[in-house]
Scaffold this active site. Structure first.
Site, PDB file in Angstrom:
ATOM      1  CD  GLU A 232      -2.771  -1.304   2.382  1.00 42.64           C
ATOM      2  OE1 GLU A 232      -2.656  -0.450   3.283  1.00 42.64           O
ATOM      3  OE2 GLU A 232      -3.557  -2.274   2.448  1.00 42.64           O
ATOM      4  CD  GLU A 322      -4.545  -5.894   1.922  1.00 41.10           C
ATOM      5  OE1 GLU A 322      -5.327  -5.093   2.487  1.00 41.10           O
ATOM      6  OE2 GLU A 322      -3.319  -5.804   2.012  1.00 41.10           O
TER       7      GLU A 322
END
Length: 429
Positions: A232, A322
């Protein structure tokens, strides 16, 4: 995932193969981190046996068009995240948890696991300081890779964190300051040449690592599905995205210069920016933090938008890497978690049926029993979640049919089409 955050999460990621500039088999990954503003299992108990995959079929995952392939067969992914594998493997008293979670994942047909290949300057650190490694922790990562192969699970290995958990970007900046660098922001991780060199040295150490259990160099091991540049990455100090894009371009090329065989993905979040104003409606800015059916509809449209982009503009496969719901979220119940999982699976399968870019998804996250202290709210313990176990097993069985019944050459017009329609096109099977 930033595991410190406790709001409702639908963390969706998409991985896209990019080969025009960087060479074949580079995957760009986007972790769409959706927040509001932001009994023991054996393989015989599952529907899959590890022996089903012959060693001669244990080859590198590649891409062809907008699909992943292995040994010229489609490779659609039903997978999971378990980030803590290396640190648990570093202690003999907890190493068994690694085998446990792989065994359970294999029993329900999960084939890819995303996990950390970093721990910078923290408890049980892999990298104690720049280019200084704890050999016992590296051996723990070796064990994770060897154990994954044992259970026929491929690994997506992330190389650094954007967040301070397990060190990450902030730890690299601390190291830089300790070396006398004048650094004022964690975002200088992306721009300062010394910090870039620290990161490159870590990449080189991991990619060129010779596994002490298998004697196979990581870069030659088909057990590794892909390298993830960063978990991320965000560079909020430069909203133009230029700084982050420069870092991504340099590091993707660098990884491929060391390892031309494996896929590479970025790990960035799948928000649309000002360059795609028509797509801004798919960002989760106005989604309430309280769980409701609105999240299910949003999930579908968000995924479909990214699948469409991968097909129409990029010709690449996409994995949603995710997704999950936390038991700590307002309004949480296990039925809603199952509904979300079903929504993600159905959206992927709708693409898969058409031979589209929807290449798979990875649950956040799978846990064995006895690790409540590590649970961030998203842990799925299969032994305690029979309905979720059934959902996962069913989706695995559907994808396995695509993977085994249609070779690339016959594609979707193959002779097994009727069997596919009978089994795949009915949600109640």
């Amino acid at each position: 995932m930033d595991t410190c955050k406790r709001c409702f999460l639908l963390s969706l990621a998409f991985l896209m193969v990019f080969f025009e500039k960087l060479g074949t088999n580079v995957v760009f990954g986007f972790n769409g981190n959706y927040k509001h503003h932001s009994p023991h299992f054996s393989t015989s108990q599952g529907i899959y046996d590890m022996e089903d995959v012959e060693d001669d079929g244990w080859q590198m995952v590649e891409t062809k068009g907008n699909q992943f392939i292995v040994n010229s067969q489609p490779f659609y992914v039903n997978g999971f995240n378990t980030y803590w594998l290396m640190v648990m493997a570093a202690d003999q008293s907890t190493r068994g948890k690694v085998s446990e979670v792989f065994q359970q994942a294999s029993s329900v047909g999960l084939t890819v696991c995303r996990t950390w290949a970093f721990n910078d300057g923290q408890w049980r650190a892999l990298q104690k300081s720049p280019s200084v490694y704890d050999e016992e922790v590296f051996k723990a990562l070796d064990f994770v890779v060897s154990e994954a192969k044992k259970y026929k699970i491929r690994l997506m290995l992330s190389l650094v964190n954007n967040w301070d958990a397990y060190g990450g970007k902030p730890q690299y900046v601390k190291w830089g300051k300790a070396a006398g660098l004048n650094l004022t922001s964690d975002d200088e991780f992306f721009s300062h040449p010394t910090l870039r060199s620290y990161y490159k040295a870590h990449v080189k150490a991991v990619v060129n690592r010779v596994n002490t259990f298998t004697n196979i160099t990581y870069k030659d091991d088909p057990t590794i599905f892909a390298w993830e540049l960063m978990n991320e990455p965000r560079c909020t100090s430069d909203p133009s995205g230029d700084t982050l894009q420069s870092w991504i371009a340099e590091m993707a090329v660098y990884v491929k210069s060391l390892d031309a065989k494996h896929l590479v993905e970025i790990g960035v979040e799948g928000f649309y920016g000002p360059s795609a104003p028509a797509r801004a409606q798919f960002n989760p800015n106005s989604i309430s933090q309280t769980i409701s059916d609105a999240h299910l509809q949003f999930t579908t449209t968000w995924m479909e938008a990214h699948i469409e982009d991968a097909e129409k503009y990029l010709g690449m496969p996409v994995i949603f890497a995710e997704f999950g719901v936390s038991s700590k979220d307002p309004g949480y119940n296990s039925s809603f978690r199952d509904a979300l999982i079903s929504t993600v699976y159905k959206t992927v399968l709708n693409s898969t049926k058409k031979g589209g870019s929807g290449a798979g998804s990875l649950l956040w996250q799978l846990f064995p029993e006895g690790m409540d202290n590590m649970d961030d709210g998203y842990a799925i313990v299969l032994a305690k979640s029979p309905s979720t176990l059934n959902l996962i097993s069913l989706h695995s069985s559907k994808l396995a049919i695509f993977n085994s019944m249609c070779s690339w050459k016959c594609h979707w017009g193959c002779k097994k089409k009727n069997a596919l329609e009978t089994i795949i096109y009915h949600d109640d099977l």
